[in-house]
Design a protein around this motif. Structure first.
Motif, PDB file in Angstrom:
ATOM      1  N   ASP A  95      45.488 -48.486 -12.524  1.00 42.42           N
ATOM      2  CA  ASP A  95      44.689 -49.470 -11.791  1.00 42.42           C
ATOM      3  C   ASP A  95      43.210 -49.348 -12.158  1.00 42.42           C
ATOM      4  OD1 ASP A  95      44.124 -47.077 -10.591  1.00 42.42           O
ATOM      5  OD2 ASP A  95      44.527 -47.742  -8.536  1.00 42.42           O
ATOM      6  N   ASP A  96      42.971 -49.046 -13.416  1.00 38.07           N
ATOM      7  CA  ASP A  96      41.624 -48.865 -13.945  1.00 38.07           C
ATOM      8  C   ASP A  96      41.657 -49.314 -15.406  1.00 38.07           C
ATOM      9  OD1 ASP A  96      39.299 -47.882 -15.151  1.00 38.07           O
ATOM     10  OD2 ASP A  96      39.234 -46.092 -13.901  1.00 38.07           O
ATOM     11  N   ALA A  97      40.936 -50.389 -15.715  1.00 39.10           N
ATOM     12  CA  ALA A  97      40.970 -50.924 -17.078  1.00 39.10           C
ATOM     13  C   ALA A  97      40.461 -49.909 -18.096  1.00 39.10           C
ATOM     14  CB  ALA A  97      40.142 -52.206 -17.155  1.00 39.10           C
ATOM     15  N   ALA A  98      39.499 -49.073 -17.705  1.00 36.52           N
ATOM     16  CA  ALA A  98      38.969 -48.075 -18.636  1.00 36.52           C
ATOM     17  C   ALA A  98      40.053 -47.073 -19.027  1.00 36.52           C
ATOM     18  CB  ALA A  98      37.776 -47.357 -18.017  1.00 36.52           C
ATOM     19  N   LEU A  99      40.882 -46.675 -18.067  1.00 34.96           N
ATOM     20  CA  LEU A  99      41.975 -45.756 -18.375  1.00 34.96           C
ATOM     21  C   LEU A  99      43.010 -46.428 -19.276  1.00 34.96           C
ATOM     22  CD1 LEU A  99      42.698 -43.856 -15.029  1.00 34.96           C
ATOM     23  CD2 LEU A  99      41.854 -42.878 -17.169  1.00 34.96           C
ATOM     24  N   ASN A 100      43.291 -47.689 -19.029  1.00 30.25           N
ATOM     25  CA  ASN A 100      44.250 -48.401 -19.873  1.00 30.25           C
ATOM     26  C   ASN A 100      43.731 -48.520 -21.308  1.00 30.25           C
ATOM     27  OD1 ASN A 100      46.220 -48.850 -17.859  1.00 30.25           O
ATOM     28  ND2 ASN A 100      45.037 -50.571 -17.048  1.00 30.25           N
ATOM     29  N   ALA A 147      45.833 -36.530 -15.481  1.00 26.64           N
ATOM     30  CA  ALA A 147      45.768 -36.460 -14.020  1.00 26.64           C
ATOM     31  C   ALA A 147      46.280 -37.755 -13.392  1.00 26.64           C
ATOM     32  CB  ALA A 147      44.339 -36.181 -13.577  1.00 26.64           C
ATOM     33  N   ALA A 148      45.875 -38.887 -13.960  1.00 27.39           N
ATOM     34  CA  ALA A 148      46.304 -40.177 -13.414  1.00 27.39           C
ATOM     35  C   ALA A 148      47.802 -40.382 -13.602  1.00 27.39           C
ATOM     36  CB  ALA A 148      45.522 -41.307 -14.078  1.00 27.39           C
ATOM     37  N   GLN A 152      51.506 -40.491 -10.959  1.00 29.12           N
ATOM     38  CA  GLN A 152      52.498 -41.568 -10.951  1.00 29.12           C
ATOM     39  C   GLN A 152      53.923 -41.072 -11.172  1.00 29.12           C
ATOM     40  OE1 GLN A 152      51.059 -43.798 -14.314  1.00 29.12           O
ATOM     41  NE2 GLN A 152      49.920 -45.237 -13.028  1.00 29.12           N
ATOM     42  N   ARG A 153      54.075 -39.847 -11.669  1.00 31.39           N
ATOM     43  CA  ARG A 153      55.401 -39.372 -12.039  1.00 31.39           C
ATOM     44  C   ARG A 153      56.307 -39.250 -10.813  1.00 31.39           C
ATOM     45  NH1 ARG A 153      56.668 -40.125 -16.868  1.00 31.39           N
ATOM     46  NH2 ARG A 153      58.425 -38.723 -16.540  1.00 31.39           N
ATOM     47  N   PRO A 154      57.614 -39.378 -10.992  1.00 31.52           N
ATOM     48  CA  PRO A 154      58.533 -39.219  -9.859  1.00 31.52           C
ATOM     49  C   PRO A 154      58.449 -37.813  -9.274  1.00 31.52           C
ATOM     50  CG  PRO A 154      59.653 -40.164 -11.775  1.00 31.52           C
ATOM     51  CD  PRO A 154      58.310 -39.709 -12.249  1.00 31.52           C
ATOM     52  N   ALA A 155      58.651 -37.709  -7.977  1.00 34.13           N
ATOM     53  CA  ALA A 155      58.686 -36.399  -7.324  1.00 34.13           C
ATOM     54  C   ALA A 155      59.976 -35.694  -7.719  1.00 34.13           C
ATOM     55  CB  ALA A 155      58.606 -36.559  -5.815  1.00 34.13           C
ATOM     56  N   VAL A 156      59.853 -34.495  -8.244  1.00 32.10           N
ATOM     57  CA  VAL A 156      61.028 -33.748  -8.704  1.00 32.10           C
ATOM     58  C   VAL A 156      62.024 -33.547  -7.572  1.00 32.10           C
ATOM     59  CG1 VAL A 156      61.809 -31.519  -9.617  1.00 32.10           C
ATOM     60  CG2 VAL A 156      59.761 -32.610 -10.562  1.00 32.10           C
ATOM     61  N   ALA A 157      61.509 -33.292  -6.374  1.00 29.15           N
ATOM     62  CA  ALA A 157      62.384 -33.008  -5.228  1.00 29.15           C
ATOM     63  C   ALA A 157      63.271 -34.190  -4.861  1.00 29.15           C
ATOM     64  CB  ALA A 157      61.539 -32.600  -4.024  1.00 29.15           C
ATOM     65  N   ASP A 196      65.815 -39.843 -20.822  1.00 28.32           N
ATOM     66  CA  ASP A 196      66.250 -38.941 -19.754  1.00 28.32           C
ATOM     67  C   ASP A 196      65.284 -38.956 -18.570  1.00 28.32           C
ATOM     68  OD1 ASP A 196      68.503 -38.062 -21.139  1.00 28.32           O
ATOM     69  OD2 ASP A 196      67.409 -36.448 -22.133  1.00 28.32           O
ATOM     70  N   VAL A 197      64.101 -39.472 -18.783  1.00 29.52           N
ATOM     71  CA  VAL A 197      63.067 -39.432 -17.744  1.00 29.52           C
ATOM     72  C   VAL A 197      62.344 -40.775 -17.694  1.00 29.52           C
ATOM     73  CG1 VAL A 197      62.670 -36.937 -17.895  1.00 29.52           C
ATOM     74  CG2 VAL A 197      61.405 -38.480 -19.396  1.00 29.52           C
ATOM     75  N   ALA A 198      61.557 -40.955 -16.646  1.00 28.26           N
ATOM     76  CA  ALA A 198      60.696 -42.135 -16.582  1.00 28.26           C
ATOM     77  C   ALA A 198      59.733 -42.105 -17.767  1.00 28.26           C
ATOM     78  CB  ALA A 198      59.927 -42.145 -15.262  1.00 28.26           C
ATOM     79  N   PRO A 199      59.287 -43.269 -18.233  1.00 30.19           N
ATOM     80  CA  PRO A 199      58.421 -43.293 -19.422  1.00 30.19           C
ATOM     81  C   PRO A 199      57.209 -42.372 -19.287  1.00 30.19           C
ATOM     82  CG  PRO A 199      59.056 -45.518 -18.808  1.00 30.19           C
ATOM     83  CD  PRO A 199      59.537 -44.622 -17.701  1.00 30.19           C
ATOM     84  N   VAL A 200      56.965 -41.618 -20.342  1.00 29.96           N
ATOM     85  CA  VAL A 200      55.757 -40.795 -20.401  1.00 29.96           C
ATOM     86  C   VAL A 200      54.747 -41.613 -21.198  1.00 29.96           C
ATOM     87  CG1 VAL A 200      54.761 -38.577 -21.056  1.00 29.96           C
ATOM     88  CG2 VAL A 200      57.162 -38.703 -20.365  1.00 29.96           C
TER      89      VAL A 200
END
Length: 203
Positions: A95-100, A147-148, A152-157, A196-200
């Motif tokens: 949600d930050d154009a600079a990060l994108n 960090a950003a 966003q990553r899924p919670a392992v638990a 196997d995982v959500a997109p990195v």
């Protein structure tokens, strides 16, 4: 009338299930020149062309809205081969154009030092370390992106045992400062695959 209602319902659900940040999107076309320059200056092969990536199957958990809308199964993810560096035509991950925008530059630097072959996870950890070695000025951007993205990553638990083990490996790799050594993937029945995982998004 029923067809119109169905179409409007599908459109509404699809929009609700969309997890991208369209208001902060950055297009490949707007940064392509910078991406190409960074890729070349970081040591990328001169014959490789930067092109838009086509949607591919992705993994990871989907929430109930995505399952209802039938979305969250395909996305344009970066790919590198001998002739092309395919990058998403639009990046709206954050949600930050600079990060994108920074993500495009990071992917260019990553690709420049990526060695084809090998296991997906250790190969990307090693490529990240190499990118930071070649482009040390990118380190603050890499840290902000990490960090950003970790947020966003899924919670392992919340995942089943197999998915949780895979996600834990990815998050461990992202949290570690790359040091040039592949991350050992211990106790894995087979090498970890992107699906196997959500997109990195950083790889």
């Amino acid at each position: 009338m029923e067809a119109w209602i169905g179409e409007q319902w599908h459109r509404l659900i699809t929009r609700a299930a969309d997890r991208s940040h369209a208001a902060h999107a950055v297009s490949l076309g707007s940064v392509q020149r910078s991406v190409e320059l960074l890729f070349r200056s970081a040591g990328g092969a001169p014959g490789v062309r930067v092109v838009p990536a086509a949607p591919a199957r992705i993994g990871g958990p989907r929430d109930w809205l995505q399952r209802l809308a039938g979305t969250g199964q395909r996305a344009a993810v970066s790919q590198l081969d001998a002739e092309t560096l395919a990058l998403p035509p639009v990046i709206a991950v954050f949600d930050d154009a600079a990060l994108n925008r920074d993500l495009y530059l990071w992917l260019a630097a990553l690709a420049a030092g990526h060695v084809p072959g090998g296991d997906w996870l250790p190969a990307n950890v090693a490529a990240s370390a190499e990118a930071l070695r070649r482009c040390p000025g990118l380190r603050p951007r890499w840290q902000r992106l990490c960090a950003a993205h970790l947020a966003q990553r899924p919670a392992v638990a919340g995942l089943d045992a197999v998915a949780a083990a895979a996600e834990a490996l990815v998050q461990t790799a992202l949290r570690q400062e790359p040091v040039g050594q592949p991350l050992p993937v211990a106790n894995a029945a087979r090498p970890l695959r992107p699906t196997d995982v959500a997109p990195v998004w950083l790889w």
